[in-house]
Design a protein around this motif. Sequence first.
Motif, short mmCIF file in Angstrom:
data_model
loop_
_atom_site.label_atom_id
_atom_site.label_comp_id
_atom_site.label_asym_id
_atom_site.label_seq_id
_atom_site.Cartn_x
_atom_site.Cartn_y
_atom_site.Cartn_z
N HIS A 155 0.84 -1.20 0.00
CA HIS A 155 0.00 0.00 0.00
C HIS A 155 0.87 1.26 0.00
O HIS A 155 0.63 2.21 -0.75
N ASP A 167 -0.96 4.57 -1.57
CA ASP A 167 -2.31 4.56 -1.02
C ASP A 167 -2.36 5.36 0.29
O ASP A 167 -1.35 5.80 0.81
N ILE A 182 -10.85 -5.13 0.36
CA ILE A 182 -11.55 -4.65 -0.82
C ILE A 182 -13.05 -4.80 -0.59
O ILE A 182 -13.48 -5.54 0.31
N THR A 203 -15.41 -6.34 -2.11
CA THR A 203 -15.99 -7.68 -2.26
C THR A 203 -15.76 -8.52 -1.01
O THR A 203 -16.69 -9.17 -0.51
N THR A 223 -8.19 -0.47 2.82
CA THR A 223 -8.62 -0.42 1.43
C THR A 223 -7.56 0.16 0.50
O THR A 223 -6.55 0.71 0.94
N THR A 224 -7.87 0.06 -0.80
CA THR A 224 -6.98 0.54 -1.85
C THR A 224 -7.58 1.79 -2.51
O THR A 224 -8.58 2.33 -2.06
N GLN A 225 -6.95 2.20 -3.62
CA GLN A 225 -7.44 3.36 -4.35
C GLN A 225 -8.86 3.17 -4.86
O GLN A 225 -9.60 4.13 -5.06
N ASP A 226 -9.27 1.92 -5.07
CA ASP A 226 -10.61 1.67 -5.58
C ASP A 226 -11.69 2.10 -4.58
O ASP A 226 -12.71 2.67 -4.97
N GLU A 227 -11.47 1.79 -3.30
CA GLU A 227 -12.48 2.11 -2.28
C GLU A 227 -12.18 3.43 -1.56
O GLU A 227 -13.09 4.11 -1.11
N GLN A 228 -10.89 3.73 -1.39
CA GLN A 228 -10.47 4.93 -0.66
C GLN A 228 -11.17 5.06 0.69
O GLN A 228 -11.64 6.12 1.10
N THR A 255 0.80 -7.20 -6.23
CA THR A 255 -0.21 -6.52 -7.03
C THR A 255 -1.22 -7.53 -7.57
O THR A 255 -2.43 -7.24 -7.65
#
Length: 353
Positions: free
Chosen positions: A43, A48, A249, A251, A272-277, A340
């Motif tokens: 991360h 992130d 994530i 899901t 979380t990652t950039q997708d969820e922030q 990744t």
Amino acid sequence: MRAAVLEEHGEPLTIKDVDAPDPDPTGAVVEVEACGVCRSDWHGWQGDWEWLNLETQPGQILGHEPAGHVVAVGDEVEGVDEGDHVAIPFNLGDGACPRCQRGHSNICENVMPLGFVEQAQGAFAEQVHVPVADHNLVHLPDGVSSVDMAGLGCRFMTSFHALAHRADVSAGDWVSIHGCGGIGLSAVHIADALGANVVAVDLTDDKLERATDLGAVETVNADNVDDVPGEIKGITDGGANVSMDALGIATTCQNSVFSLDAHGQHIQVGLTTQDEQGMVSLPTDAMVMQEIEFIGSLGMPPTRYDEIFRMVSTGKLEPEKVVSETIGLEDVSDKLAAMTDYETVGIPVIDEF
């Protein structure tokens, strides 16, 4: 000293010579003999957590799962001596704030996350400085190796705190673990040691096989089923009592919540990652109707490590079983890149600096 330094997010770390640290008056310097490579490092490497004000900056030395021997101590340090064999929690506390004084230094008001901020340079290096050493350093039991104990700095103790302290895991409970990386596999082993029946969930068979070796009684390959919560409810005859999102994530978080029985407890450990922030939608009405708890868990107070050590001494816990391989400092970037695509299994540990 040699260190692996972040110069650009997502690009290979640079191995270079940097100044060795000196201890501040309350600090200590530890010669790093082993350091795990963790998804949290990934991360930081990705850049992130800007939404947590924790985006790592160029020049940062990552690495937050170290073990080694103390080589220097500050003038005001009283409980640590040169030569002591120690582990270092990743969430360094000041020892003085109200949370620390109440025994919750893992969420210190002035926490310094090791390896993620400039004032707490990390342990992908030959040496690392630890502030407030009397509070933050954890003395290791006699006879254990630094490699075997490297995961204690983050993944193993994080999973232990989540299951043994934050959740209410009882003998015979069904516990589902979503994501079998280092934290997830540690959680499988710990939940089994606490007497639970563990269902491990992941996308790859090799990780699920490792989970079985560590005590999972059932596994679910999420890539092969349409309804992960439904599979777990079928296995457990109604739903898990406790469920953990060990990845972070949307899901896995949602599957974890949906897999619970009434009065179940969801434990959120993965960030979380950039997708969820930092934001994941949840079935709040269903959680209300079934009285489901959502519990956050971060790290573990160093004052409670002795609970792990007592279980290690009797063979109930074996942190070394989650260590998958040892690598050199030059190999760190490859391991981060492999994360990744979730290609690492267990905990890779650096033991050559």
